[in-house]
Design a protein around this motif. Structure first.
Motif, PDB file in Angstrom:
ATOM      1  N   GLN A  29       5.826   3.477   3.091  1.00  9.64           N
ATOM      2  CA  GLN A  29       4.591   3.450   2.300  1.00  9.64           C
ATOM      3  C   GLN A  29       3.619   2.372   2.806  1.00  9.64           C
ATOM      4  O   GLN A  29       2.413   2.590   2.873  1.00  9.64           O
ATOM      5  CB  GLN A  29       4.943   3.198   0.833  1.00  9.64           C
ATOM      6  CG  GLN A  29       3.847   3.667  -0.089  1.00  9.64           C
ATOM      7  CD  GLN A  29       4.157   3.324  -1.544  1.00  9.64           C
ATOM      8  OE1 GLN A  29       5.253   2.889  -1.870  1.00  9.64           O
ATOM      9  NE2 GLN A  29       3.200   3.521  -2.407  1.00  9.64           N
ATOM     10  N   ASP A  30       4.178   1.214   3.187  1.00  8.40           N
ATOM     11  CA  ASP A  30       3.331   0.125   3.720  1.00  8.40           C
ATOM     12  C   ASP A  30       2.638   0.572   5.005  1.00  8.40           C
ATOM     13  O   ASP A  30       1.443   0.359   5.200  1.00  8.40           O
ATOM     14  CB  ASP A  30       4.169  -1.121   4.055  1.00  8.40           C
ATOM     15  CG  ASP A  30       5.105  -1.526   2.932  1.00  8.40           C
ATOM     16  OD1 ASP A  30       4.629  -1.634   1.798  1.00  8.40           O
ATOM     17  OD2 ASP A  30       6.312  -1.734   3.197  1.00  8.40           O
ATOM     18  N   GLY A  31       3.433   1.184   5.877  1.00  6.70           N
ATOM     19  CA  GLY A  31       2.894   1.606   7.170  1.00  6.70           C
ATOM     20  C   GLY A  31       1.803   2.647   6.997  1.00  6.70           C
ATOM     21  O   GLY A  31       0.751   2.589   7.651  1.00  6.70           O
ATOM     22  N   ALA A  32       2.053   3.599   6.100  1.00  6.81           N
ATOM     23  CA  ALA A  32       1.067   4.668   5.878  1.00  6.81           C
ATOM     24  C   ALA A  32      -0.219   4.084   5.296  1.00  6.81           C
ATOM     25  O   ALA A  32      -1.325   4.452   5.717  1.00  6.81           O
ATOM     26  CB  ALA A  32       1.653   5.718   4.940  1.00  6.81           C
ATOM     27  N   MET A  33      -0.072   3.144   4.352  1.00  6.52           N
ATOM     28  CA  MET A  33      -1.275   2.553   3.735  1.00  6.52           C
ATOM     29  C   MET A  33      -2.096   1.770   4.747  1.00  6.52           C
ATOM     30  O   MET A  33      -3.324   1.883   4.806  1.00  6.52           O
ATOM     31  CB  MET A  33      -0.868   1.617   2.595  1.00  6.52           C
ATOM     32  CG  MET A  33      -0.778   2.326   1.255  1.00  6.52           C
ATOM     33  SD  MET A  33      -0.155   1.219  -0.019  1.00  6.52           S
ATOM     34  CE  MET A  33      -1.384  -0.077   0.017  1.00  6.52           C
ATOM     35  N   LEU A  34      -1.399   0.984   5.559  1.00  4.10           N
ATOM     36  CA  LEU A  34      -2.096   0.191   6.580  1.00  4.10           C
ATOM     37  C   LEU A  34      -2.823   1.117   7.564  1.00  4.10           C
ATOM     38  O   LEU A  34      -3.992   0.909   7.899  1.00  4.10           O
ATOM     39  CB  LEU A  34      -1.060  -0.698   7.292  1.00  4.10           C
ATOM     40  CG  LEU A  34      -1.508  -1.696   8.347  1.00  4.10           C
ATOM     41  CD1 LEU A  34      -2.690  -2.534   7.881  1.00  4.10           C
ATOM     42  CD2 LEU A  34      -0.334  -2.624   8.720  1.00  4.10           C
ATOM     43  N   ALA A  35      -2.129   2.165   7.982  1.00  2.00           N
ATOM     44  CA  ALA A  35      -2.732   3.104   8.934  1.00  2.00           C
ATOM     45  C   ALA A  35      -3.926   3.828   8.310  1.00  2.00           C
ATOM     46  O   ALA A  35      -4.960   4.017   8.968  1.00  2.00           O
ATOM     47  CB  ALA A  35      -1.673   4.102   9.409  1.00  2.00           C
ATOM     48  N   HIS A  36      -3.808   4.226   7.052  1.00  2.00           N
ATOM     49  CA  HIS A  36      -4.917   4.905   6.381  1.00  2.00           C
ATOM     50  C   HIS A  36      -6.144   4.003   6.327  1.00  2.00           C
ATOM     51  O   HIS A  36      -7.266   4.438   6.585  1.00  2.00           O
ATOM     52  CB  HIS A  36      -4.513   5.303   4.954  1.00  2.00           C
ATOM     53  CG  HIS A  36      -3.886   6.652   4.874  1.00  2.00           C
ATOM     54  ND1 HIS A  36      -4.583   7.809   5.168  1.00  2.00           N
ATOM     55  CD2 HIS A  36      -2.626   7.033   4.554  1.00  2.00           C
ATOM     56  CE1 HIS A  36      -3.770   8.857   5.024  1.00  2.00           C
ATOM     57  NE2 HIS A  36      -2.574   8.412   4.668  1.00  2.00           N
ATOM     58  N   THR A  37      -5.917   2.735   5.989  1.00  2.00           N
ATOM     59  CA  THR A  37      -7.055   1.809   5.882  1.00  2.00           C
ATOM     60  C   THR A  37      -7.710   1.599   7.246  1.00  2.00           C
ATOM     61  O   THR A  37      -8.939   1.607   7.369  1.00  2.00           O
ATOM     62  CB  THR A  37      -6.595   0.451   5.291  1.00  2.00           C
ATOM     63  OG1 THR A  37      -5.817   0.723   4.133  1.00  2.00           O
ATOM     64  CG2 THR A  37      -7.766  -0.424   4.924  1.00  2.00           C
ATOM     65  N   LEU A  38      -6.882   1.451   8.282  1.00  2.45           N
ATOM     66  CA  LEU A  38      -7.446   1.271   9.628  1.00  2.45           C
ATOM     67  C   LEU A  38      -8.243   2.512  10.043  1.00  2.45           C
ATOM     68  O   LEU A  38      -9.309   2.410  10.653  1.00  2.45           O
ATOM     69  CB  LEU A  38      -6.331   0.991  10.649  1.00  2.45           C
ATOM     70  CG  LEU A  38      -5.594  -0.347  10.474  1.00  2.45           C
ATOM     71  CD1 LEU A  38      -4.453  -0.451  11.489  1.00  2.45           C
ATOM     72  CD2 LEU A  38      -6.548  -1.537  10.627  1.00  2.45           C
ATOM     73  N   LYS A  39      -7.724   3.665   9.677  1.00  2.00           N
ATOM     74  CA  LYS A  39      -8.424   4.907  10.020  1.00  2.00           C
ATOM     75  C   LYS A  39      -9.782   4.947   9.315  1.00  2.00           C
ATOM     76  O   LYS A  39     -10.782   5.360   9.897  1.00  2.00           O
ATOM     77  CB  LYS A  39      -7.565   6.108   9.608  1.00  2.00           C
ATOM     78  CG  LYS A  39      -8.139   7.438  10.060  1.00  2.00           C
ATOM     79  CD  LYS A  39      -7.210   8.587   9.709  1.00  2.00           C
ATOM     80  CE  LYS A  39      -7.718   9.877  10.332  1.00  2.00           C
ATOM     81  NZ  LYS A  39      -6.794  10.994  10.146  1.00  2.00           N
ATOM     82  N   GLU A  40      -9.813   4.497   8.069  1.00  2.00           N
ATOM     83  CA  GLU A  40     -11.086   4.459   7.325  1.00  2.00           C
ATOM     84  C   GLU A  40     -12.063   3.489   7.991  1.00  2.00           C
ATOM     85  O   GLU A  40     -13.239   3.796   8.144  1.00  2.00           O
ATOM     86  CB  GLU A  40     -10.825   3.981   5.889  1.00  2.00           C
ATOM     87  CG  GLU A  40     -10.423   5.106   4.957  1.00  2.00           C
ATOM     88  CD  GLU A  40      -9.879   4.572   3.625  1.00  2.00           C
ATOM     89  OE1 GLU A  40      -9.035   5.271   3.051  1.00  2.00           O
ATOM     90  OE2 GLU A  40     -10.275   3.458   3.202  1.00  2.00           O
ATOM     91  N   TYR A  41     -11.569   2.330   8.387  1.00  2.00           N
ATOM     92  CA  TYR A  41     -12.445   1.360   9.064  1.00  2.00           C
ATOM     93  C   TYR A  41     -12.998   1.956  10.365  1.00  2.00           C
ATOM     94  O   TYR A  41     -14.167   1.790  10.683  1.00  2.00           O
ATOM     95  CB  TYR A  41     -11.690   0.058   9.378  1.00  2.00           C
ATOM     96  CG  TYR A  41     -11.379  -0.815   8.185  1.00  2.00           C
ATOM     97  CD1 TYR A  41     -12.059  -0.694   6.980  1.00  2.00           C
ATOM     98  CD2 TYR A  41     -10.401  -1.800   8.273  1.00  2.00           C
ATOM     99  CE1 TYR A  41     -11.765  -1.511   5.892  1.00  2.00           C
ATOM    100  CE2 TYR A  41     -10.100  -2.627   7.195  1.00  2.00           C
ATOM    101  CZ  TYR A  41     -10.783  -2.467   6.004  1.00  2.00           C
ATOM    102  OH  TYR A  41     -10.486  -3.279   4.944  1.00  2.00           O
ATOM    103  N   ALA A  42     -12.121   2.632  11.082  1.00  2.00           N
ATOM    104  CA  ALA A  42     -12.552   3.225  12.358  1.00  2.00           C
ATOM    105  C   ALA A  42     -13.617   4.295  12.110  1.00  2.00           C
ATOM    106  O   ALA A  42     -14.609   4.384  12.842  1.00  2.00           O
ATOM    107  CB  ALA A  42     -11.357   3.813  13.101  1.00  2.00           C
TER     108      ALA A  42
END
Ligand code: PGA
Length: 259
Positions: A29-42
């Motif tokens: 869950q941590d990994g998915a959340m971090l990746a989702h946020t980075l994707k949003e920033y990108a």
């Protein structure tokens, strides 16, 4: 050494690279959340930004999940280590082919934590770099001296011998990135001075293939990154602790936005 006659070629077109090394951190869950946020920033970044290649290297258990989230984000995926063999009876290990199969384009090799806790030698690291290439991955080779070695005036000697012992002859700027990470700066909040970083990067450049990218790593954070990442010999950063916080990591990535 390799390619010294070509030194300086492609100097102007070294694409910056900011890589996050998540180490042994994060459940799914941590990994998915971090990746989702980075994707949003990108996705929210202005056209032409962030101005550098962005890479995340999660633990092996999260590669599939994080890779799935990052599809279409422009953020690349990498492993933190690989075995030299393509497959076989190596309990607990992961091959470069397996990383490639999960969508990785990079693998970190020879990190000081691997050298220290798993006894990795320069020769073993050279074999792993060759394995990465066999699978179509670019290798990020980590080198760096301990505090004791620096105090003894041996920093350049140590890093030079790590480079000589672990870079395969066929290395090129397309297949190898070097990360200079002073061991004493990793996870300690201490960073090398900009003078020491510039001196070591220049030395590495003298010994490495032409046009190669040289990252700095060791307690890079949003506060110290402007001074470090703008040094002419620094082509990006390998970020540990700060890469676990999406906002901090993206602030570091964004150092290159205006370039
Ligand atoms: P750090 O780690 O940024 O937490 O110091 C860097 C690294 O080990 O790659």
């Amino acid at each position: 050494m390799i390619g010294t006659g070509q030194r300086g070629r492609n100097m102007a077109i070294r694409t910056k690279l900011v890589a996050g090394n998540w180490k042994m951190n994060g459940l799914r869950q941590d990994g998915a959340m971090l990746a989702h946020t980075l994707k949003e920033y990108a996705a929210a970044a202005a056209p032409g930004t962030p101005g550098c290649e962005v890479l995340v290297c999660p633990p092996a258990t999260l590669l599939s999940e994080v890779g799935g989230v990052l599809v279409g984000s422009g953020i690349a995926l990498g492993g933190q280590d690989c075995h030299a063999a393509p497959k076989g009876a190596y309990t607990g290990d992961i091959s470069a082919e397996m990383l490639a199969d999960l969508g990785c384009s990079y693998v970190i090799l020879g990190h000081s934590e691997r050298r220290q806790h798993h006894g990795e030698t320069d020769t073993a690291i050279r074999d792993k770099i060759a394995a990465a290439w066999r699978a179509g991955l670019a290798a990020i080779l980590c080198v760096g001296e301990t505090q004791e070695q620096r105090q003894a005036g041996k920093a350049v000697e140590i890093v030079s011998s790590q480079l000589d012992g672990s870079i395969p002859h066929a290395a090129s700027a397309a297949t190898l990135v070097i990360a200079y990470e002073p061991v004493w700066a990793i996870g300690t909040g201490l960073t090398a001075t900009t003078e020491d970083i510039s001196e070591m990067h220049a030395e590495i450049r003298r010994r490495a293939p032409a046009g190669i990218r040289i990252l700095y790593g060791g307690s890079v954070n949003p506060r110290n990154c402007p001074a470090i990442l703008t040094l002419s010999e620094v082509d990006g950063a390998l970020v540990g602790g700060a890469s676990l916080n999406a906002n901090d990591f993206w602030t570091i990535v964004s150092s290159y936005a205006a370039k």
